[in-house]
Design a protein around this motif. Structure first.
Motif, PDB file in Angstrom:
ATOM      1  N   MET A   1       0.825  -1.196   0.000  1.00 39.91           N
ATOM      2  CA  MET A   1       0.000   0.000   0.000  1.00 39.91           C
ATOM      3  C   MET A   1       0.868   1.258   0.000  1.00 39.91           C
ATOM      4  N   ILE A   2       1.949   1.214   0.752  1.00 40.76           N
ATOM      5  CA  ILE A   2       2.852   2.363   0.785  1.00 40.76           C
ATOM      6  C   ILE A   2       3.552   2.510  -0.562  1.00 40.76           C
ATOM      7  N   GLU A   3       4.020   1.384  -1.115  1.00 38.30           N
ATOM      8  CA  GLU A   3       4.725   1.417  -2.403  1.00 38.30           C
ATOM      9  C   GLU A   3       3.834   1.944  -3.528  1.00 38.30           C
ATOM     10  N   SER A   4       2.567   1.553  -3.545  1.00 39.33           N
ATOM     11  CA  SER A   4       1.660   2.006  -4.613  1.00 39.33           C
ATOM     12  C   SER A   4       1.215   3.443  -4.416  1.00 39.33           C
ATOM     13  N   GLY A   5       1.306   3.935  -3.198  1.00 39.78           N
ATOM     14  CA  GLY A   5       0.847   5.283  -2.884  1.00 39.78           C
ATOM     15  C   GLY A   5      -0.586   5.357  -2.389  1.00 39.78           C
ATOM     16  N   SER A   6      -1.250   4.191  -2.243  1.00 40.84           N
ATOM     17  CA  SER A   6      -2.635   4.249  -1.756  1.00 40.84           C
ATOM     18  C   SER A   6      -2.681   4.650  -0.282  1.00 40.84           C
ATOM     19  N   TRP A   7      -1.638   4.332   0.462  1.00 44.31           N
ATOM     20  CA  TRP A   7      -1.536   4.809   1.843  1.00 44.31           C
ATOM     21  C   TRP A   7      -0.390   5.790   1.893  1.00 44.31           C
ATOM     22  N   ASN A   8      -0.655   6.944   2.482  1.00 46.14           N
ATOM     23  CA  ASN A   8       0.388   7.960   2.607  1.00 46.14           C
ATOM     24  C   ASN A   8       0.167   8.738   3.883  1.00 46.14           C
ATOM     25  N   GLY A   9       1.137   9.441   4.333  1.00 44.10           N
ATOM     26  CA  GLY A   9       1.029  10.197   5.570  1.00 44.10           C
ATOM     27  C   GLY A   9       0.199  11.461   5.459  1.00 44.10           C
ATOM     28  N   THR A  10      -0.078  11.900   4.242  1.00 40.80           N
ATOM     29  CA  THR A  10      -0.793  13.151   4.033  1.00 40.80           C
ATOM     30  C   THR A  10      -2.298  12.986   4.159  1.00 40.80           C
ATOM     31  N   CYS A  11      -2.816  11.937   3.544  1.00 41.28           N
ATOM     32  CA  CYS A  11      -4.263  11.826   3.418  1.00 41.28           C
ATOM     33  C   CYS A  11      -4.687  10.373   3.644  1.00 41.28           C
ATOM     34  N   SER A  12      -4.393   9.849   4.810  1.00 43.13           N
ATOM     35  CA  SER A  12      -4.762   8.473   5.132  1.00 43.13           C
ATOM     36  C   SER A  12      -4.935   8.322   6.637  1.00 43.13           C
ATOM     37  N   VAL A  13      -5.799   7.399   7.009  1.00 44.54           N
ATOM     38  CA  VAL A  13      -5.931   7.038   8.413  1.00 44.54           C
ATOM     39  C   VAL A  13      -4.680   6.278   8.824  1.00 44.54           C
ATOM     40  N   VAL A  65     -11.060  -5.534  -6.591  1.00 43.25           N
ATOM     41  CA  VAL A  65      -9.679  -5.706  -6.137  1.00 43.25           C
ATOM     42  C   VAL A  65      -9.231  -4.388  -5.507  1.00 43.25           C
ATOM     43  N   THR A  66      -8.167  -4.438  -4.746  1.00 40.32           N
ATOM     44  CA  THR A  66      -7.689  -3.214  -4.106  1.00 40.32           C
ATOM     45  C   THR A  66      -7.019  -2.305  -5.142  1.00 40.32           C
ATOM     46  N   VAL A  67      -6.965  -1.020  -4.848  1.00 39.23           N
ATOM     47  CA  VAL A  67      -6.428  -0.054  -5.814  1.00 39.23           C
ATOM     48  C   VAL A  67      -4.929  -0.210  -6.032  1.00 39.23           C
ATOM     49  N   GLU A  68      -4.274  -0.998  -5.213  1.00 38.37           N
ATOM     50  CA  GLU A  68      -2.845  -1.246  -5.437  1.00 38.37           C
ATOM     51  C   GLU A  68      -2.608  -1.892  -6.805  1.00 38.37           C
ATOM     52  N   ASP A  69      -3.595  -2.658  -7.295  1.00 36.00           N
ATOM     53  CA  ASP A  69      -3.474  -3.274  -8.623  1.00 36.00           C
ATOM     54  C   ASP A  69      -3.395  -2.220  -9.725  1.00 36.00           C
ATOM     55  N   TYR A  70      -3.747  -0.992  -9.404  1.00 35.20           N
ATOM     56  CA  TYR A  70      -3.744   0.114 -10.371  1.00 35.20           C
ATOM     57  C   TYR A  70      -2.750   1.204  -9.976  1.00 35.20           C
ATOM     58  N   GLY A  71      -1.808   0.869  -9.109  1.00 33.26           N
ATOM     59  CA  GLY A  71      -0.853   1.871  -8.648  1.00 33.26           C
ATOM     60  C   GLY A  71      -1.531   3.017  -7.929  1.00 33.26           C
ATOM     61  N   ALA A  72      -2.675   2.725  -7.283  1.00 30.59           N
ATOM     62  CA  ALA A  72      -3.482   3.710  -6.549  1.00 30.59           C
ATOM     63  C   ALA A  72      -4.062   4.786  -7.464  1.00 30.59           C
ATOM     64  N   ASP A  73      -4.104   4.534  -8.772  1.00 29.71           N
ATOM     65  CA  ASP A  73      -4.658   5.479  -9.737  1.00 29.71           C
ATOM     66  C   ASP A  73      -6.172   5.277  -9.808  1.00 29.71           C
ATOM     67  N   ARG A  79     -11.953   3.065 -14.683  1.00 31.55           N
ATOM     68  CA  ARG A  79     -12.068   2.676 -16.099  1.00 31.55           C
ATOM     69  C   ARG A  79     -12.153   1.164 -16.262  1.00 31.55           C
ATOM     70  N   ASP A  80     -11.535   0.441 -15.321  1.00 33.95           N
ATOM     71  CA  ASP A  80     -11.580  -1.019 -15.350  1.00 33.95           C
ATOM     72  C   ASP A  80     -12.828  -1.552 -14.652  1.00 33.95           C
ATOM     73  N   ASP A  81     -13.718  -0.633 -14.251  1.00 34.70           N
ATOM     74  CA  ASP A  81     -14.979  -0.981 -13.588  1.00 34.70           C
ATOM     75  C   ASP A  81     -14.748  -1.746 -12.288  1.00 34.70           C
ATOM     76  N   ASN A  82     -13.727  -1.327 -11.571  1.00 34.14           N
ATOM     77  CA  ASN A  82     -13.354  -1.964 -10.316  1.00 34.14           C
ATOM     78  C   ASN A  82     -14.070  -1.315  -9.136  1.00 34.14           C
ATOM     79  N   SER A  83     -14.786  -2.113  -8.387  1.00 35.12           N
ATOM     80  CA  SER A  83     -15.427  -1.635  -7.149  1.00 35.12           C
ATOM     81  C   SER A  83     -14.366  -1.654  -6.057  1.00 35.12           C
ATOM     82  N   SER A  84     -14.181  -0.523  -5.392  1.00 37.88           N
ATOM     83  CA  SER A  84     -13.098  -0.428  -4.409  1.00 37.88           C
ATOM     84  C   SER A  84     -13.498   0.487  -3.263  1.00 37.88           C
TER      85      SER A  84
END
Length: 175
Positions: A1-13, A65-73, A79-84
């Protein structure tokens, strides 16, 4: 999660407040699947309950799937119709943290249920689904099983908003 950027210190619990949840859902292929969501620990019971109601009703979900599969994009995931659920990001066009960054929001079938804000459609490929009078597999409509399931656990629907429409979005606090 950290590597993909989905979790960050700025805007995450805090990372310790997040949970990986596996849930069953019916796919567009009319067969059961298992998906993964990251949620705030205080949102798990509500979301699992609402998704259980969708499973019982056989409401179809394309992918989960989790957004890490999309690099948190977020746009790529939509666009891939992913529920997240969780993604440590800002509300589109602002510097305010999204409810997704707190793990207290979920987007369902974003292609069939786009967000429309200031005349712009998100995801950009979802223009065919802005007409909400149509019936299409995976679309969410006022009063349907999806809206009722989330309302039943106290969550609000972005399709009820007046300033913009976010038909894919459900959240614990209505934002």
């Amino acid at each position: 999660m950290i590597e993909s950027g989905s979790w960050n210190g700025t805007c995450s619990v805090p990372f310790a407040d997040l949970r990986l949840v596996r849930v069953s859902y019916w796919g567009f292929d009319q067969t059961p699947h298992t998906g993964e969501l990251v949620l705030n620990e205080d949102a798990v019971d509500a979301v699992v309950s609402a998704l259980g109601a969708l499973y019982d009703a056989r409401f179809p979900i394309r992918k989960m799937v989790t957004v890490e599969d999309y690099g948190a994009d977020d746009e790529m995931s939509m666009r891939d119709d992913n529920s997240s659920a969780f993604n440590g990001r800002f509300v589109e066009g602002t510097t305010s943290c999204s409810q997704h960054a707190y793990g207290r929001a979920i987007d369902i079938n974003p292609l069939e249920n786009p967000m429309v804000k200031d005349g712009k459609v998100y995801p950009a490929t979802a223009g065919d689904f802005v007409d909400r009078d149509q019936e299409a597999t995976g679309m969410i409509h006022a009063g349907d099983v999806v809206v009722r399931a989330f309302a039943g656990v106290g969550w609000s629907w972005g399709g009820d908003w007046h300033s913009l429409k976010d038909w894919q979005h459900f959240s614990a606090n209505g934002r």
